[in-house]
Design a protein around this motif. Structure first.
Motif, PDB file in Angstrom:
ATOM      1  N   ASN A 134       0.834  -1.199   0.000  1.00 36.22           N
ATOM      2  CA  ASN A 134       0.000   0.000   0.000  1.00 36.22           C
ATOM      3  C   ASN A 134       0.871   1.253   0.000  1.00 36.22           C
ATOM      4  O   ASN A 134       2.100   1.171  -0.109  1.00 36.22           O
ATOM      5  N   SER A 135       0.279   2.394   0.145  1.00 41.70           N
ATOM      6  CA  SER A 135       1.021   3.657   0.072  1.00 41.70           C
ATOM      7  C   SER A 135       1.965   3.846   1.252  1.00 41.70           C
ATOM      8  O   SER A 135       2.840   4.717   1.209  1.00 41.70           O
ATOM      9  N   ASP A 136       1.811   3.056   2.311  1.00 45.22           N
ATOM     10  CA  ASP A 136       2.679   3.157   3.477  1.00 45.22           C
ATOM     11  C   ASP A 136       3.839   2.160   3.444  1.00 45.22           C
ATOM     12  O   ASP A 136       4.618   2.085   4.398  1.00 45.22           O
ATOM     13  N   THR A 141       6.017  -0.154  -5.233  1.00 52.63           N
ATOM     14  CA  THR A 141       4.903   0.604  -5.789  1.00 52.63           C
ATOM     15  C   THR A 141       3.589   0.112  -5.204  1.00 52.63           C
ATOM     16  O   THR A 141       3.386  -1.087  -5.050  1.00 52.63           O
ATOM     17  N   ALA A 142       2.722   1.024  -4.869  1.00 51.71           N
ATOM     18  CA  ALA A 142       1.415   0.643  -4.339  1.00 51.71           C
ATOM     19  C   ALA A 142       0.714  -0.290  -5.323  1.00 51.71           C
ATOM     20  O   ALA A 142       0.670  -0.012  -6.531  1.00 51.71           O
TER      21      ALA A 142
END
Length: 333
Positions: A134-136, A141-142
């Motif tokens: 995910n973005s975290d 890459t997400a």
């Protein structure tokens, strides 16, 4: 009275010969089959990325071998005091970045060559669950599918069950790509009998069922694609927790040996089957640890085994019995 239903495995229309090269990719159950095949002196390449569970990661790994991809520092991240890749098992992780990359790229180069020459490709699918970054996430890459989570906290991933269409697409792509570089390769699918208990038993069953449906679709869609029922042999045939390790998840030695006996009977040709007993005899002899190795009786035993090994080597010169010859001759020296 019968107290169990034994599964009769239908022999494959084409059989594995001891001269054939066999590539194995997939879950930890692959390790058991790979080691057994290696003990038969069959040329084997086993999990060049390490253990892989989901079909998407398996397809992406094989694509990287075909393309002979070169990994660089930007493809790694640092966690738990090691450099590692989302595409590889932790066995490739290393505190030194350069050594991590060397191990990864050397394995890809070996797989690139072997896959073009392989007679058989055995794919063991373990789970239809995906762990997407995910973005975290620490790196990557997400939306990227992690082949291994490397003990990174769960809040770095989106955890979901892949759809049947997603898995079909991945497997179709895999087979098509492999057949471009090796048109004659024959493919055997298995579904791992290892329960993914942490997903939940209901979720595990849904996952395994999705994998089974996808494999059936591949058999209908492609020639020379076969299925070996390792899952059914453990879950439906043996069907008893005494055939599991203490974790009640992984099959134990007795179970894996039973699967191996069924596998060899269904997939080996006559020449290969005829060599199982003499090769097993050599392995057993090498594992023997005498209390008094210098006795005349033991030395005679070694001489006898050396003679048998030499006879087998002369009759089947393609067999690599160098380790056995050295062992028995060295102990006689």
């Amino acid at each position: 009275m019968d107290f169990r239903l034994e599964l009769s495995v239908k022999p494959l229309p084409q059989r594995i010969n001891i001269r054939h090269k066999v590539a194995l990719v997939g879950s930890c159950f692959t390790d058991h089959m790979g080691s057994r095949l290696r003990s038969m002196k069959i040329p084997v390449l086993e999990n060049p990325n390490g253990i892989l569970f989901n079909p998407v990661s398996i397809q992406q790994a094989i694509q990287s071998w075909i393309e002979k991809r070169t990994y660089t520092a930007v493809d790694l991240f640092f966690a738990n005091d090691c450099w590692t890749s989302w595409d590889f098992h932790g066995q490739f992780s290393h505190p030194n970045q350069e050594q991590c990359l060397q191990g990864i790229n050397a394995s890809i180069a070996q797989a690139h060559q072997f896959l073009q020459e392989a007679d058989w490709l055995i794919l063991t699918l373990g789970s239809a669950f995906l762990y997407e970054l995910n973005s975290d996430a620490l790196a990557g890459t997400a939306g990227q599918v992690a082949a291994n989570c490397h003990k990174v906290p769960a809040n770095h991933f989106v955890h979901r069950l892949a759809s049947l269409q997603e898995i079909n697409t991945a497997l179709e792509k895999l087979i098509t790509q492999v057949r471009i570089v090796n048109p004659d390769v024959r493919i055997i699918f298995t579904v791992s009998p290892v329960r993914h208990y942490r997903e939940g038993l209901i979720e595990n069953n849904r996952s395994k069922g999705t994998l089974h449906l996808a494999v059936a679709q591949m058999q209908q869609q492609f020639d020379n694609v076969f299925y070996f029922p390792a899952y059914e042999l453990i879950i439906d045939d043996l069907r008893d927790y005494r055939f599991y390790a203490e974790d009640m998840v992984h099959p134990n030695y007795a179970a894996t040996r039973y699967v191996w006996e069924k596998f060899s009977a269904a997939t080996f040709d006559e020449e290969t089957l005829s060599l199982m007993q003499p090769l097993e005899q050599l392995r057993t002899a090498m594992q023997h640890r005498p209390i008094h190795p210098d006795t005349a009786a033991h030395q005679q035993f070694l001489k006898s085994m050396l003679a048998k090994t030499q006879q087998l080597s002369a009759r089947y010169p393609f067999l690599d019995l160098s380790e056995e010859l050295q062992y028995f001759a060295g102990k006689n020296a």
